[in-house]
Design an enzyme around this catalytic site. Structure first.
Site, PDB file in Angstrom:
ATOM      1  N   VAL A 236      48.237   7.165  17.836  1.00 10.22           N
ATOM      2  CA  VAL A 236      49.064   6.067  17.318  1.00 10.22           C
ATOM      3  C   VAL A 236      50.537   6.485  17.229  1.00 10.22           C
ATOM      4  O   VAL A 236      51.430   5.739  17.646  1.00 10.22           O
ATOM      5  CB  VAL A 236      48.543   5.601  15.931  1.00 10.22           C
ATOM      6  CG1 VAL A 236      49.360   4.419  15.428  1.00 10.22           C
ATOM      7  CG2 VAL A 236      47.064   5.225  16.004  1.00 10.22           C
TER       8      VAL A 236
ATOM      9  N   LYS B 114      43.253   3.576   6.599  1.00  9.18           N
ATOM     10  CA  LYS B 114      42.382   2.739   5.749  1.00  9.18           C
ATOM     11  C   LYS B 114      41.551   3.564   4.794  1.00  9.18           C
ATOM     12  O   LYS B 114      41.262   3.141   3.676  1.00  9.18           O
ATOM     13  CB  LYS B 114      41.479   1.853   6.605  1.00  9.18           C
ATOM     14  CG  LYS B 114      40.708   2.560   7.711  1.00  9.18           C
ATOM     15  CD  LYS B 114      41.486   2.595   9.011  1.00  9.18           C
ATOM     16  CE  LYS B 114      40.805   3.464  10.026  1.00  9.18           C
ATOM     17  NZ  LYS B 114      41.293   3.294  11.360  1.00  9.18           N
TER      18      LYS B 114
ATOM     19  N   GLY C 215      43.475  -3.085  13.880  1.00 13.86           N
ATOM     20  CA  GLY C 215      44.405  -2.588  14.903  1.00 13.86           C
ATOM     21  C   GLY C 215      45.641  -3.471  15.011  1.00 13.86           C
ATOM     22  O   GLY C 215      46.410  -3.603  14.066  1.00 13.86           O
TER      23      GLY C 215
ATOM     24  N   ILE D 244      45.834  -6.744  15.234  1.00 13.17           N
ATOM     25  CA  ILE D 244      45.746  -8.124  14.699  1.00 13.17           C
ATOM     26  C   ILE D 244      46.546  -8.198  13.389  1.00 13.17           C
ATOM     27  O   ILE D 244      46.302  -7.398  12.490  1.00 13.17           O
ATOM     28  CB  ILE D 244      44.278  -8.518  14.385  1.00 13.17           C
ATOM     29  CG1 ILE D 244      43.372  -8.304  15.588  1.00 13.17           C
ATOM     30  CG2 ILE D 244      44.194  -9.940  13.873  1.00 13.17           C
ATOM     31  CD1 ILE D 244      41.891  -8.519  15.286  1.00 13.17           C
TER      32      ILE D 244
ATOM     33  N   GLY E  19      40.855   6.881  22.762  1.00 14.57           N
ATOM     34  CA  GLY E  19      41.624   6.936  21.503  1.00 14.57           C
ATOM     35  C   GLY E  19      41.173   5.928  20.462  1.00 14.57           C
ATOM     36  O   GLY E  19      41.880   5.654  19.504  1.00 14.57           O
TER      37      GLY E  19
ATOM     38  N   GLU F 196      37.611   7.520  15.382  1.00 13.05           N
ATOM     39  CA  GLU F 196      38.253   8.342  14.358  1.00 13.05           C
ATOM     40  C   GLU F 196      38.107   9.810  14.732  1.00 13.05           C
ATOM     41  O   GLU F 196      37.242  10.184  15.546  1.00 13.05           O
ATOM     42  CB  GLU F 196      37.569   8.100  13.001  1.00 13.05           C
ATOM     43  CG  GLU F 196      37.772   6.701  12.454  1.00 13.05           C
ATOM     44  CD  GLU F 196      39.243   6.363  12.278  1.00 13.05           C
ATOM     45  OE1 GLU F 196      39.939   7.045  11.522  1.00 13.05           O
ATOM     46  OE2 GLU F 196      39.702   5.400  12.916  1.00 13.05           O
TER      47      GLU F 196
ATOM     48  N   ASP G 226      34.096   3.635   8.504  1.00  4.67           N
ATOM     49  CA  ASP G 226      35.437   3.135   8.831  1.00  4.67           C
ATOM     50  C   ASP G 226      35.522   1.628   8.560  1.00  4.67           C
ATOM     51  O   ASP G 226      36.494   1.152   7.957  1.00  4.67           O
ATOM     52  CB  ASP G 226      35.745   3.437  10.305  1.00  4.67           C
ATOM     53  CG  ASP G 226      37.057   2.821  10.743  1.00  4.67           C
ATOM     54  OD1 ASP G 226      38.108   3.358  10.369  1.00  4.67           O
ATOM     55  OD2 ASP G 226      37.021   1.790  11.446  1.00  4.67           O
TER      56      ASP G 226
ATOM     57  N   LYS H 115      37.896  -0.533   5.818  1.00 12.99           N
ATOM     58  CA  LYS H 115      38.719  -1.713   6.127  1.00 12.99           C
ATOM     59  C   LYS H 115      38.273  -2.915   5.294  1.00 12.99           C
ATOM     60  O   LYS H 115      39.103  -3.699   4.817  1.00 12.99           O
ATOM     61  CB  LYS H 115      38.606  -2.038   7.622  1.00 12.99           C
ATOM     62  CG  LYS H 115      39.219  -0.961   8.515  1.00 12.99           C
ATOM     63  CD  LYS H 115      38.786  -1.153   9.950  1.00 12.99           C
ATOM     64  CE  LYS H 115      39.385  -0.123  10.875  1.00 12.99           C
ATOM     65  NZ  LYS H 115      38.742  -0.080  12.192  1.00 12.99           N
TER      66      LYS H 115
HETATM   67  P1  NDP Z   1      45.162  11.564  16.092  1.00  8.12           P
HETATM   68  O1  NDP Z   1      44.107  12.533  15.703  1.00  8.12           O
HETATM   69  O2  NDP Z   1      45.278  11.147  17.504  1.00  8.12           O
HETATM   70  O3  NDP Z   1      46.593  12.115  15.626  1.00  8.12           O
HETATM   71  C1  NDP Z   1      46.789  12.740  14.402  1.00  8.12           C
HETATM   72  C2  NDP Z   1      48.171  13.365  14.391  1.00  8.12           C
HETATM   73  O4  NDP Z   1      48.425  13.892  13.098  1.00  8.12           O
HETATM   74  C3  NDP Z   1      48.321  14.533  15.365  1.00  8.12           C
HETATM   75  O5  NDP Z   1      49.601  14.492  15.956  1.00  8.12           O
HETATM   76  C4  NDP Z   1      48.196  15.765  14.468  1.00  8.12           C
HETATM   77  O6  NDP Z   1      48.948  16.854  14.937  1.00  8.12           O
HETATM   78  C5  NDP Z   1      48.813  15.257  13.196  1.00  8.12           C
HETATM   79  N1  NDP Z   1      48.322  15.901  11.988  1.00  8.12           N
HETATM   80  C6  NDP Z   1      47.073  15.902  11.481  1.00  8.12           C
HETATM   81  N2  NDP Z   1      47.017  16.591  10.328  1.00  8.12           N
HETATM   82  C7  NDP Z   1      48.271  17.046  10.105  1.00  8.12           C
HETATM   83  C8  NDP Z   1      48.859  17.816   9.075  1.00  8.12           C
HETATM   84  N3  NDP Z   1      48.154  18.274   8.060  1.00  8.12           N
HETATM   85  N4  NDP Z   1      50.173  18.095   9.172  1.00  8.12           N
HETATM   86  C9  NDP Z   1      50.913  17.651  10.212  1.00  8.12           C
HETATM   87  N5  NDP Z   1      50.405  16.891  11.195  1.00  8.12           N
HETATM   88  C10 NDP Z   1      49.096  16.598  11.141  1.00  8.12           C
HETATM   89  O7  NDP Z   1      44.942  10.270  15.137  1.00  8.12           O
HETATM   90  P2  NDP Z   1      45.232   8.744  15.462  1.00  8.12           P
HETATM   91  O8  NDP Z   1      46.612   8.608  15.957  1.00  8.12           O
HETATM   92  O9  NDP Z   1      44.123   8.177  16.259  1.00  8.12           O
HETATM   93  O10 NDP Z   1      45.100   8.096  13.999  1.00  8.12           O
HETATM   94  C11 NDP Z   1      46.110   8.237  13.028  1.00  8.12           C
HETATM   95  C12 NDP Z   1      45.801   7.289  11.872  1.00  8.12           C
HETATM   96  O11 NDP Z   1      45.780   5.955  12.349  1.00  8.12           O
HETATM   97  C13 NDP Z   1      44.445   7.519  11.200  1.00  8.12           C
HETATM   98  O12 NDP Z   1      44.570   7.236   9.825  1.00  8.12           O
HETATM   99  C14 NDP Z   1      43.554   6.474  11.857  1.00  8.12           C
HETATM  100  O13 NDP Z   1      42.468   6.083  11.046  1.00  8.12           O
HETATM  101  C15 NDP Z   1      44.537   5.338  11.994  1.00  8.12           C
HETATM  102  N6  NDP Z   1      44.206   4.364  13.015  1.00  8.12           N
HETATM  103  C16 NDP Z   1      43.924   4.784  14.286  1.00  8.12           C
HETATM  104  C17 NDP Z   1      43.623   3.867  15.260  1.00  8.12           C
HETATM  105  C18 NDP Z   1      43.305   4.267  16.643  1.00  8.12           C
HETATM  106  O14 NDP Z   1      42.944   3.380  17.435  1.00  8.12           O
HETATM  107  N7  NDP Z   1      43.422   5.542  17.009  1.00  8.12           N
HETATM  108  C19 NDP Z   1      43.612   2.418  14.947  1.00  8.12           C
HETATM  109  C20 NDP Z   1      43.950   2.100  13.587  1.00  8.12           C
HETATM  110  C21 NDP Z   1      44.230   3.055  12.662  1.00  8.12           C
HETATM  111  P3  NDP Z   1      48.565  17.607  16.316  1.00  8.12           P
HETATM  112  O15 NDP Z   1      48.825  16.602  17.399  1.00  8.12           O
HETATM  113  O16 NDP Z   1      49.522  18.754  16.396  1.00  8.12           O
HETATM  114  O17 NDP Z   1      47.135  17.989  16.196  1.00  8.12           O
HETATM  115  N1  HSE Z   2      38.166   4.062  14.829  1.00  8.96           N
HETATM  116  C1  HSE Z   2      38.674   2.747  14.542  1.00  8.96           C
HETATM  117  C2  HSE Z   2      37.905   1.724  15.352  1.00  8.96           C
HETATM  118  C3  HSE Z   2      40.140   2.713  14.904  1.00  8.96           C
HETATM  119  O1  HSE Z   2      37.190   2.114  16.282  1.00  8.96           O
HETATM  120  O2  HSE Z   2      37.987   0.552  15.030  1.00  8.96           O
HETATM  121  C4  HSE Z   2      40.820   1.456  14.456  1.00  8.96           C
HETATM  122  O3  HSE Z   2      40.928   1.409  13.081  1.00  8.96           O
END
Ligand code: NDP
Ligand code: HSE
Length: 440
Positions: free
Chosen positions: A19, A110, A139, A141, A192, A195, A206, A210
């Site tokens: 994200v 969430k 996401g 929406i 992607g 979770e 999850d 939500k």
């Molecule tokens: P990712 O695992 O892809 O990315 C997580 C990022 O956070 C990475 O860049 C990681 O660093 C960094 N990170 C994790 N822990 C630490 C820490 N302690 N200190 C510094 N940096 C840290 O996760 P997503 O992008 O998929 O998800 C992020 C959030 O968004 C979550 O809460 C998820 O539930 C929510 N979300 C995700 C969706 C999706 O479709 N993916 C949809 C809706 C919500 P590094 O890259 O160096 O490992």
């Molecule tokens: N893991 C979540 C899903 C990401 O599949 O819906 C969006 O919140």
């Protein structure tokens, strides 16, 4: 945060994963448009990641890249913190400290808000700085905005929908292609959607996170997350997809919260959904949230429920709202979810006392009297059969599949009848299914 001298807004992003990367890319694309629209420059001043040496799919020129998460909460050059690291403990510390220090926060997390929403929303209110979370549900929406603003003139009595993209993607591909569970889950991870710990997706956790947020908005009550009943996909057996199809249904990962005379019913489970409904056509990673309200009957909000760009679109929408408020010197008036003072903690109905119609399937020896025994157990529990489907034995086998749909029955009663039928001699107890039927 003093708004008087601000001509540019400096953003600090925690997490540049699926994200976060898309958020950086969208902001880079839109910087000049936003400046024209709002008369304020937006700049990404810092990002924090775990591995500062990893190659990122976004342009971080002129951005300080660090690994000290908590620095964002105190940094002089950060006005708005965007939390995209996931997890609960570290993100809680970051969001809490950022709000305490007067920084506005945007999060997609969430799990954090389902578990610590009470504390964080009241901190946000106390400090007069927003904590926005559009990306946390559905996401891309804009369902949070719809519920908090567009439905203000309504009393909501039910929220239901498909709010986990990974599960919908899994069930769609398993139903349509006969794809294998593990392979499809690996694809969802690659895309992607899943979770960091995909058991959160497939066990319904999850979606429960939500749903806790949607329920809070719908009924202005605090939801005890530990009391939300959630079932995952583990018990779905491949045979069920084709059998329910013949009966006029598909299987969808449903999340439901409704106000009943006994309190709030709130649960997550895979359910049979009639092929005649819109829900049955919401496939792959697409999510849908249905809101049932007194003035407009019901609305459906449909769109991509996971993935970097879709989720980042919602994150950026929150950021823009904050930028707009800062520009108009009205940061403290940005929305925070309020609880109804008269009924702060929701009265939640015990799942065993909720009522549903059920799809039951048994694999039984093909001998006279089996169906009669099954029917007489159901009759003893006062359960009627509304639909019945019996398949002929496959070549070389002497068992038949008997599938039925019941009338509305209390969960506790249904479970007793189901267990008695599974104990019948001639019933293969390990090859049986129980799936609830979605109905409002
Ligand atoms: P990712 O695992 O892809 O990315 C997580 C990022 O956070 C990475 O860049 C990681 O660093 C960094 N990170 C994790 N822990 C630490 C820490 N302690 N200190 C510094 N940096 C840290 O996760 P997503 O992008 O998929 O998800 C992020 C959030 O968004 C979550 O809460 C998820 O539930 C929510 N979300 C995700 C969706 C999706 O479709 N993916 C949809 C809706 C919500 P590094 O890259 O160096 O490992
Ligand atoms: N893991 C979540 C899903 C990401 O599949 O819906 C969006 O919140």
């Amino acid at each position: 945060m003093s708004t008087q001298l601000i001509s540019s807004i400096r953003v600090g992003i925690a997490g540049v994963g699926t994200v976060g990367t898309s958020v950086v890319n969208i902001l880079r694309d839109k910087f000049s448009t936003f400046e024209q629209q709002f008369g304020v420059q937006i700049a990404i001043s810092r990002v924090v990641v775990r591995n500062i040496d990893a190659v990122r799919n976004c342009d971080l020129t002129d951005v300080v890249v660090g690994a000290e998460l908590m620095e964002l909460s105190t940094a002089e050059d950060v006005d708005v913190v965007i939390e995209l690291i996931g997890g609960v403990e570290e993100s809680l510390a970051l969001v809490r400290e950022s709000l305490r220090n007067g920084k506005a926060v945007v999060t997609a997390n969430k799990a954090l808000l389902a578990l610590h929403g009470d504390e964080l929303f009241s901190l946000s209110k106390e400090k007069g700085v927003p904590l926005l979370f559009e990306a946390a549900v559905g996401g891309g929406i804009p369902i949070i905005k719809v519920m908090r603003e567009s439905l203000a003139g309504n009393t909501i009595h039910c929220v239901a929908g498909i709010i986990n993209g990974t599960c919908n993607y899994l069930l769609t591909r398993m139903a349509n292609e006969g794809a294998k569970y593990q392979e499809v889950l690996a694809d969802a991870q690659k895309l992607g959607y899943a979770e960091a710990d995909p058991t959160f997706d497939v066990e319904g956790i999850d979606a429960a996170h939500k749903l806790a947020l949607l329920t809070r908005l719908a009924f202005q009550q605090s939801i005890d997350f530990s009391k939300i009943t959630h079932f995952g996909l583990a018990d779905i057996i491949t045979d069920d997809f084709s059998i329910v199809k013949k009966m006029g249904y598909v299987i969808k990962p449903m999340s439901i919260a409704k106000q009943s005379s006994k309190g709030i019913e709130i649960y997550v489970f895979p359910a049979l959904v009639s092929q005649a409904t819109l829900l049955s056509h919401v496939n792959d990673v697409t999510n849908v949230v249905q809101v049932f309200a007194d003035r407009l009957s019901s609305i459906n909000c449909v769109g991509p429920g996971a993935g970097g760009d879709a989720t980042a679109s919602a994150v950026v929408a929150d950021l823009v709202e904050i930028v707009h408020a800062i520009h108009n010197d009205s940061l403290s008036s940005v929305y925070t979810p309020q609880l109804d003072e008269r009924k702060q903690q929701a009265q939640m109905v015990d799942f065993e006392e909720t009522e549903h119609a059920y799809y039951l399937r048994f694999q039984m020896e093909d001998k006279p009297g089996m169906m009669k025994q099954c029917a007489s157990i159901l009759e003893r529990f006062d359960i009627s059969i509304e639909v019945l489907n019996q398949n002929e034995p496959k070549d070389g086998e002497n068992t038949v599949s008997v599938a039925l749909i019941t009338n509305n029955v209390r969960e506790r009663i249904l479970q007793q009848a189901f267990h008695e039928i599974k104990k019948l001699s001639g019933c293969c107890s390990e090859n049986s299914s129980l799936i609830r039927v979605f109905q409002i």
